[in-house]
Design a protein around this motif. Structure first.
Motif, PDB file in Angstrom:
ATOM      1  N   TRP A  55       0.809  -1.220   0.000  1.00 10.32           N
ATOM      2  CA  TRP A  55       0.000   0.000   0.000  1.00 10.32           C
ATOM      3  C   TRP A  55       0.841   1.269   0.000  1.00 10.32           C
ATOM      4  CZ3 TRP A  55      -5.431   0.881   0.286  1.00 10.32           C
ATOM      5  CH2 TRP A  55      -6.217  -0.287   0.223  1.00 10.32           C
ATOM      6  N   ASN A  56       2.143   1.168   0.207  1.00  6.85           N
ATOM      7  CA  ASN A  56       3.018   2.343   0.210  1.00  6.85           C
ATOM      8  C   ASN A  56       3.368   2.702  -1.224  1.00  6.85           C
ATOM      9  OD1 ASN A  56       4.990   4.291   0.496  1.00  6.85           O
ATOM     10  ND2 ASN A  56       6.392   3.013   1.683  1.00  6.85           N
ATOM     11  N   THR A  57       2.839   3.806  -1.717  1.00  9.94           N
ATOM     12  CA  THR A  57       3.040   4.157  -3.126  1.00  9.94           C
ATOM     13  C   THR A  57       4.477   4.551  -3.425  1.00  9.94           C
ATOM     14  OG1 THR A  57       2.034   5.397  -4.957  1.00  9.94           O
ATOM     15  CG2 THR A  57       2.514   6.635  -2.938  1.00  9.94           C
ATOM     16  N   TRP A  70      -4.050   5.068  -3.039  1.00 12.04           N
ATOM     17  CA  TRP A  70      -3.375   6.022  -2.150  1.00 12.04           C
ATOM     18  C   TRP A  70      -4.013   7.408  -2.245  1.00 12.04           C
ATOM     19  CZ3 TRP A  70       0.827   5.428   1.222  1.00 12.04           C
ATOM     20  CH2 TRP A  70       1.486   6.598   1.624  1.00 12.04           C
ATOM     21  N   ARG A  71      -4.343   7.827  -3.452  1.00 12.05           N
ATOM     22  CA  ARG A  71      -4.902   9.170  -3.644  1.00 12.05           C
ATOM     23  C   ARG A  71      -6.226   9.373  -2.936  1.00 12.05           C
ATOM     24  NH1 ARG A  71      -3.831   8.879  -9.865  1.00 12.05           N
ATOM     25  NH2 ARG A  71      -1.839   9.947 -10.108  1.00 12.05           N
ATOM     26  N   TRP A  72      -6.941   8.300  -2.652  1.00 16.03           N
ATOM     27  CA  TRP A  72      -8.261   8.445  -2.058  1.00 16.03           C
ATOM     28  C   TRP A  72      -8.223   8.600  -0.549  1.00 16.03           C
ATOM     29  CZ3 TRP A  72     -13.104   9.285  -3.929  1.00 16.03           C
ATOM     30  CH2 TRP A  72     -13.230   9.288  -5.324  1.00 16.03           C
ATOM     31  N   GLN A 200      -0.409  -5.313   2.953  1.00 11.75           N
ATOM     32  CA  GLN A 200      -1.796  -5.678   3.249  1.00 11.75           C
ATOM     33  C   GLN A 200      -2.332  -4.928   4.469  1.00 11.75           C
ATOM     34  OE1 GLN A 200      -2.175 -10.020   3.211  1.00 11.75           O
ATOM     35  NE2 GLN A 200      -2.463  -9.915   1.000  1.00 11.75           N
ATOM     36  N   ASN A 201      -1.844  -3.694   4.638  1.00 12.33           N
ATOM     37  CA  ASN A 201      -2.305  -2.847   5.745  1.00 12.33           C
ATOM     38  C   ASN A 201      -2.236  -1.394   5.284  1.00 12.33           C
ATOM     39  OD1 ASN A 201      -2.828  -1.453   8.103  1.00 12.33           O
ATOM     40  ND2 ASN A 201      -1.499  -2.730   9.370  1.00 12.33           N
ATOM     41  N   PRO A 202      -3.369  -0.768   4.982  1.00 13.16           N
ATOM     42  CA  PRO A 202      -3.347   0.594   4.424  1.00 13.16           C
ATOM     43  C   PRO A 202      -3.012   1.692   5.426  1.00 13.16           C
ATOM     44  CG  PRO A 202      -5.604  -0.182   4.662  1.00 13.16           C
ATOM     45  CD  PRO A 202      -4.720  -1.361   4.965  1.00 13.16           C
ATOM     46  N   HIS A 203      -3.054   1.408   6.727  1.00 13.21           N
ATOM     47  CA  HIS A 203      -2.755   2.403   7.769  1.00 13.21           C
ATOM     48  C   HIS A 203      -3.508   3.729   7.544  1.00 13.21           C
ATOM     49  CE1 HIS A 203       0.170   0.360  10.267  1.00 13.21           C
ATOM     50  NE2 HIS A 203       0.721  -0.140   9.181  1.00 13.21           N
ATOM     51  N   PRO A 204      -4.828   3.712   7.634  1.00 15.69           N
ATOM     52  CA  PRO A 204      -5.582   4.958   7.447  1.00 15.69           C
ATOM     53  C   PRO A 204      -5.267   6.015   8.490  1.00 15.69           C
ATOM     54  CG  PRO A 204      -7.006   3.202   8.275  1.00 15.69           C
ATOM     55  CD  PRO A 204      -5.714   2.555   7.885  1.00 15.69           C
TER      56      PRO A 204
END
Length: 545
Positions: A55-57, A70-72, A200-204
């Motif tokens: 998830w890290n761009t 990522w942009r969202w 596998q963890n977006p870290h919101p």
């Protein structure tokens, strides 16, 4: 910022206008609407080829799909008009000042005092420092997608207060608008966190923006965004933004059933399945995407430069382009660069004269390399009892992509090369790319800003994470570094064209086609569609009143 991202070669994002007239790709086709014309509420659901495990761009294993998600839910500091004109996002920045000080580029970013991450921490100069430190390539433990530009920065420091970041370059940098378009949270402050914590963890909690993660199902490949209660700007118009991982045909079926609100269409087959639908419009623009063939230099057969040259000279790109655009009233010149597009100033065809289609020369090269036609009737070459057999994974169930794979088989068989198709699901994209599970691979580079020549190193430097072929040399790296130091953009583009011709001479990558972007959408969808270089406020995407 990562500007060239990897995607699967796909035909569904491209196409032609309805009717018999030739396609027009002038400008963008987004149904632009002011916020007051967009109703509050509703959802937008689209297909995505892969929900990348990374998830890290900024990280090397991220892809264009990583950046899309990522942009969202992360800070987006830069907007781009369809033609590539830059502007800064005033929800995050109140001023961006660019100047020359003692012959060096200095950019001062003044940060909106309201800007905060979802965990409550302020967005300040520390985010700029962390983005630079992790992206400049000085620590090899960080697997960075691109160091281009960040490696030209001498320092990033606090300005008049914590809400100002001052970026000082080592000299004149031609492309400052391509950097710090996205930020890496300062809590991601070690190489291990950088490389692994987003798996596998977006870290919101480390994100910020109009939307945040509502749910993420890695097994089903479904990501749902909701309005962010911590957002300080205009609220998102949508209640929900949904991405679903689907194969091409499943996505078409879902769109026809009303389960999706927009989908890329471009092959004859996909277009035919949506063209008669009521309440649907098709939006078209030029596509800043390069589809190419990558040769894996780690494959023992392909380590021989003569074999690589033979394979690429044996590829009939005109035939592939005809297959690519079959049933569509569309043609384009064969692409000649992985950095620039034919609609951009300074573009040159750097393939011509370096990798020309020449099957006779290809056969001679294979003869010289000791590969001779065997005793079997199929015409495949052999050497030391081994067949000249190369694996080409296909990650799509689209009939058009399947036809393209079969065409590669037929074309390269004419010079005695056996291409073995390996059918894989599109969700295997990152696995195939990261582990280099291919001999030949059809891939795409998707550009998210117009400064293509700024990323010459990202494409061609030895060891660069986007250099999936594994080509490169210290000598070529030195030439690329010299180009990067040229202060005037058009002069840098001119010099970069010469270096790119040298790079193509490694016989590792071959541009195949670009094509226009074409998106079928429910007709009331606003601020969404085919945008060329367009990056705009996601909070304004929604349904027209």
């Amino acid at each position: 910022m990562l500007v060239i991202s990897l995607t699967i070669v796909s035909l569904v994002g491209c196409g032609v206008q309805l009717g018999d007239s030739a396609i027009s790709t002038t400008g963008a086709d987004l149904n632009p609407q002011p916020r007051e014309n967009v109703r509050d509420g509703g959802s937008l659901t689209t297909a995505i080829t892969e929900v990348s495990p990374q998830w890290n761009t900024f990280q090397a294993d991220g892809s264009a799909y990583t950046l899309l998600l990522w942009r969202w839910y992360n800070p987006t500091l830069a907007y781009f008009a369809p033609d590539g004109t830059y502007s800064f996002n005033r929800d995050y920045l109140t001023d961006v000042r660019k100047e020359l000080v003692d012959g060096k580029t200095v950019v001062t970013y003044t940060i909106n005092p309201k800007a905060r991450y979802n965990d409550g921490a302020p967005i300040d100069y520390r985010s700029f420092v962390n983005t630079w430190r992790s992206s400049n390539g000085t620590d090899p433990n960080y697997a960075v997608s691109s160091t281009d530009g960040y490696d030209q920065i001498d320092s990033v420091t606090r300005g008049v207060d914590d809400r100002q970041a001052v970026v000082r370059f080592k000299g004149v940098w031609a492309w400052p608008d391509g950097l710090f378009n996205y930020l890496l949270n300062p809590k991601v402050n070690t190489a291990d966190l950088y490389n692994r914590t987003y798996l596998q963890n977006p870290h919101p909690e480390w994100g910020a923006g109009p939307y945040t993660i509502d749910s993420y199902d890695p097994n089903a490949g479904v990501v749902i965004f909701k309005r962010n209660p911590h957002w300080w700007g205009n609220p998102g118009k949508l209640d929900r933004r949904v991405f679903r991982q689907l194969e091409d045909q499943a996505a078409i079926n879902a769109f026809r059933n009303g389960e999706l609100d927009a989908i890329g269409v471009g092959s004859k087959d996909s277009r035919a399945q949506v063209i008669t639908m009521g309440g649907v419009t098709i939006r078209t623009a030029a596509s800043p995407q390069q589809s190419l063939l990558v040769v894996n230099l780690d494959t023992p057969i392909l380590a021989d430069r003569r074999v690589r040259e033979a394979v690429l000279r044996g590829v009939d790109r005109n035939t592939l382009a005809r297959i690519r655009f079959t049933g569509l009233n569309y043609t384009e010149p064969l692409p000649g660069s992985l950095q620039m597009y034919s609609f951009q100033p300074g573009y040159e065809d750097n393939v011509k004269g370096v990798i020309d289609y020449d099957p006779d020369r290809a056969r001679r090269l294979l003869d010289d390399a000791g590969w001779h036609v065997g005793d079997d009737d199929d015409g495949i070459r052999v050497k030391d009892g081994r067949r000249l057999s190369l694996t080409l994974p296909i990650l799509s169930d689209s009939p058009a992509i399947q036809n393209l794979g079969r065409a590669f088989q037929a074309i390269l068989k004419q010079i005695g090369v056996d291409v073995v198709i390996s059918q894989r699901p599109s969700s295997d994209f990152s696995k195939v790319v990261v582990n280099k599970e291919f001999d030949l691979f059809l891939i795409a580079f998707s550009s998210s800003d117009p400064f293509g020549m700024a990323y010459l190193c990202q494409t061609w430097c030895e060891g660069s994470q986007l250099n999936k072929a594994g080509a490169g040399s210290p000598e070529l790296d030195a030439e690329i570094a010299r180009v990067a130091r040229i202060p005037e953009p058009m002069a840098q583009i001119s010099a970069g064209n010469k270096v790119e011709r040298q790079a193509f001479g490694q016989y590792s990558d071959l541009p195949l086609f670009n094509g226009p972007a074409m998106i079928a959408v429910k007709e009331k969808l606003a601020n969404y569609g085919a945008g060329q270089f367009y990056i705009g406020p996601v909070e304004d995407v929604g349904w027209q009143k």
